[in-house]
Write a protein that holds these residues in place. Structure first.
Motif, short mmCIF file in Angstrom:
data_model
loop_
_atom_site.label_atom_id
_atom_site.label_comp_id
_atom_site.label_asym_id
_atom_site.label_seq_id
_atom_site.Cartn_x
_atom_site.Cartn_y
_atom_site.Cartn_z
N LEU A 1 0.82 -1.20 0.00
CA LEU A 1 0.00 0.00 0.00
C LEU A 1 0.86 1.27 0.00
CD1 LEU A 1 -2.84 -1.17 2.40
CD2 LEU A 1 -3.01 -0.79 -0.08
N HIS A 2 2.06 1.18 0.55
CA HIS A 2 2.99 2.30 0.40
C HIS A 2 3.28 2.53 -1.09
CE1 HIS A 2 6.49 4.91 0.79
NE2 HIS A 2 7.07 4.13 -0.11
N GLY A 3 3.53 1.45 -1.81
CA GLY A 3 3.82 1.57 -3.23
C GLY A 3 2.65 2.13 -4.01
N VAL A 4 1.44 1.73 -3.65
CA VAL A 4 0.25 2.25 -4.34
C VAL A 4 0.10 3.74 -4.05
CG1 VAL A 4 -2.25 2.11 -4.47
CG2 VAL A 4 -0.91 0.02 -4.34
N GLN A 5 0.29 4.13 -2.79
CA GLN A 5 0.19 5.54 -2.45
C GLN A 5 1.28 6.36 -3.14
OE1 GLN A 5 0.25 6.48 1.75
NE2 GLN A 5 -0.44 8.57 1.40
N GLU A 6 2.46 5.78 -3.27
CA GLU A 6 3.55 6.44 -3.98
C GLU A 6 3.18 6.68 -5.45
OE1 GLU A 6 8.32 5.93 -3.84
OE2 GLU A 6 7.19 4.12 -4.38
N GLN A 7 2.52 5.69 -6.05
CA GLN A 7 2.11 5.83 -7.44
C GLN A 7 1.05 6.92 -7.58
OE1 GLN A 7 0.35 2.34 -9.20
NE2 GLN A 7 0.35 3.18 -11.25
N LEU A 8 0.10 6.97 -6.65
CA LEU A 8 -0.94 8.01 -6.68
C LEU A 8 -0.30 9.39 -6.54
CD1 LEU A 8 -3.88 8.98 -6.62
CD2 LEU A 8 -3.89 8.51 -4.16
N ASN A 9 0.70 9.50 -5.70
CA ASN A 9 1.39 10.77 -5.50
C ASN A 9 2.09 11.21 -6.79
OD1 ASN A 9 2.30 12.78 -3.33
ND2 ASN A 9 4.26 12.15 -4.19
N ALA A 10 2.73 10.26 -7.46
CA ALA A 10 3.43 10.58 -8.70
C ALA A 10 2.46 11.02 -9.79
CB ALA A 10 4.25 9.38 -9.16
N VAL A 11 1.33 10.33 -9.90
CA VAL A 11 0.31 10.69 -10.88
C VAL A 11 -0.23 12.10 -10.61
CG1 VAL A 11 -2.08 10.18 -11.50
CG2 VAL A 11 -0.38 8.36 -11.56
N SER A 12 -0.44 12.40 -9.34
CA SER A 12 -0.96 13.72 -8.97
C SER A 12 0.04 14.82 -9.32
CB SER A 12 -1.27 13.75 -7.48
OG SER A 12 -2.28 12.80 -7.15
N ALA A 13 1.31 14.57 -9.02
CA ALA A 13 2.34 15.55 -9.33
C ALA A 13 2.43 15.80 -10.83
CB ALA A 13 3.68 15.08 -8.78
N ALA A 14 2.33 14.74 -11.62
CA ALA A 14 2.39 14.88 -13.07
C ALA A 14 1.20 15.67 -13.60
CB ALA A 14 2.46 13.50 -13.72
N ALA A 15 0.02 15.41 -13.06
CA ALA A 15 -1.18 16.14 -13.48
C ALA A 15 -1.06 17.62 -13.14
CB ALA A 15 -2.42 15.53 -12.82
N ALA A 16 -0.50 17.92 -11.99
CA ALA A 16 -0.33 19.31 -11.59
C ALA A 16 0.65 20.03 -12.52
CB ALA A 16 0.15 19.38 -10.14
N ARG A 17 1.74 19.36 -12.89
CA ARG A 17 2.70 19.98 -13.81
C ARG A 17 2.05 20.27 -15.16
NH1 ARG A 17 6.21 16.11 -11.49
NH2 ARG A 17 5.86 14.68 -13.25
N ALA A 18 1.24 19.34 -15.64
CA ALA A 18 0.58 19.53 -16.94
C ALA A 18 -0.40 20.69 -16.90
CB ALA A 18 -0.13 18.24 -17.35
N ALA A 19 -1.04 20.91 -15.74
CA ALA A 19 -2.03 21.98 -15.60
C ALA A 19 -1.41 23.28 -15.12
CB ALA A 19 -3.12 21.54 -14.62
#
Length: 346
Positions: free
Chosen positions: A260-278
């Motif tokens: 679940l740490h790994g899953v949360q890490e992936q969610l964090n990375a996806v969120s950061a990428a979306a923020a950069r794009a926006a």
């Protein structure tokens, strides 16, 4: 034993939403500024580009809403679990802003942009306009069902089994099959698209606003911050047979803490990428809070698990606030958001 119902985490309430007396939940008429964080004409701090009295709209799920904390606002409807001690109220007080707080436990990206989460509650984005000068949000956890999954991963020992009725050694064993990670696939596709679309719509609906996207603090620590003997703290003991449960437990298998740490890490990375794009400021608190996860026994930022239920264990619920930021954690999140706001508008 079966986990019959789960109330809390970042998922919607497990029973049909209703107001007092079983009436359908509906929106409250206004957004007052209740104690303990009143806004005054002379705030502690000021922003050059967002002066006192400016319109501030808070969007998001239970991590924005302060789920489980005291001083409920009953807004935008009483089942949202919103607290006047959430970080939006504290940010409004700090900078003297006029707050409209539409945060709500269980909210997904769709509830922000297009859906009616509860009867009479419009999409959160409708609170935005060209007059809005500051927007904050935390979103994506319910899209991934990360925390709903976590709530079903409670285990009897560090080696399992989980006691959600699936008779499995760990949650990972039911979610990863033939190398395919069900949660990981969902985050990389549907969740990533949902978060990206939400940020795009928010910036379009509030063209004159500073937008700050706050990530989730660590709930499941990395290997460096996992004790040598593991994190496991049982949620049940002999007293549970009489309906009394340990408080602030951490009943996850060693396998699931890592997973679940790994899953949360992936969610964090996806969120950061979306923020950069926006072109939106993303506040990454996940990487900064590994030592303060719910596993930690000293000054954690996230509450552990406390259960409530019947003496015969036929019904077991999560207490409100389980696996959510505690008072210390919300104060920390407030400081992190404030730093970002000051950097962008100070």
């Amino acid at each position: 034993m079966a986990l019959v119902s789960v109330v809390g985490a970042l998922l919607p309430v497990a029973v049909a939403p209703a107001g007092p007396g079983g009436t359908p939940a509906s929106a409250a008429p206004s957004w007052p500024m209740p104690q303990p964080f009143p806004v005054t004409s002379d705030p502690p701090d000021r922003l050059a580009d967002v002066p006192p009295g400016s319109e501030y709209v808070a969007l998001g799920d239970s991590y924005s809403a302060g789920y489980g904390l005291a001083d409920p606002t009953h807004l935008p409807t009483n089942v949202c679990g919103q607290s006047a001690r959430d970080y939006p109220h504290r940010i409004a007080q700090r900078f003297g802003l006029e707050l409209t707080d539409v945060t709500c436990a269980g909210a997904t990206s769709d509830d922000v942009t297009s859906g009616s989460q509860f009867a009479g509650v419009p999409p959160q984005i409708e609170a935005l306009s060209s007059a809005t000068r500051l927007v904050t949000l935390t979103i994506g956890g319910n899209d991934a069902d990360l925390f709903g999954t976590a709530a079903s991963c409670l285990a009897l020992s560090a080696n399992g089994p989980v006691f959600s009725g699936r008779d499995a050694a760990s949650c990972e064993s039911t979610l990863v099959r033939d190398g395919e990670d069900e949660l990981g696939t969902k985050i990389a596709s549907r969740v990533a698209l949902g978060v990206a679309d939400t940020l795009a719509q928010v910036t379009a609906a509030a063209p004159n606003a500073v937008v700050v996207f706050l990530g989730y603090p660590a709930i499941f620590p990395d290997a460096e911050h996992t004790p040598a003997k593991g994190c496991f703290r049982s949620a049940v003991d002999l007293g549970s047979l009489a309906g009394s449960f340990p408080t602030n437990s951490y009943p996850f298998t060693d396998t699931d803490v890592e997973y679940l740490h790994g899953v949360q890490e992936q969610l964090n990375a996806v969120s950061a990428a979306a923020a950069r794009a926006a072109d939106v400021r993303f506040v990454d608190v996940f990487s900064r809070t590994q030592a303060r996860s719910a596993c930690a026994t000293e000054r954690p930022y996230v509450a552990g698990v406390s259960l409530d239920g019947t003496g015969n264990l036929q019904r077991i619920d999560l207490e409100p606030g389980a696996l959510h930021p505690n008072e210390r954690g919300v104060a920390y999140l407030t400081d992190q958001v404030a730093d970002a706001v000051e950097d962008l508008a100070g």
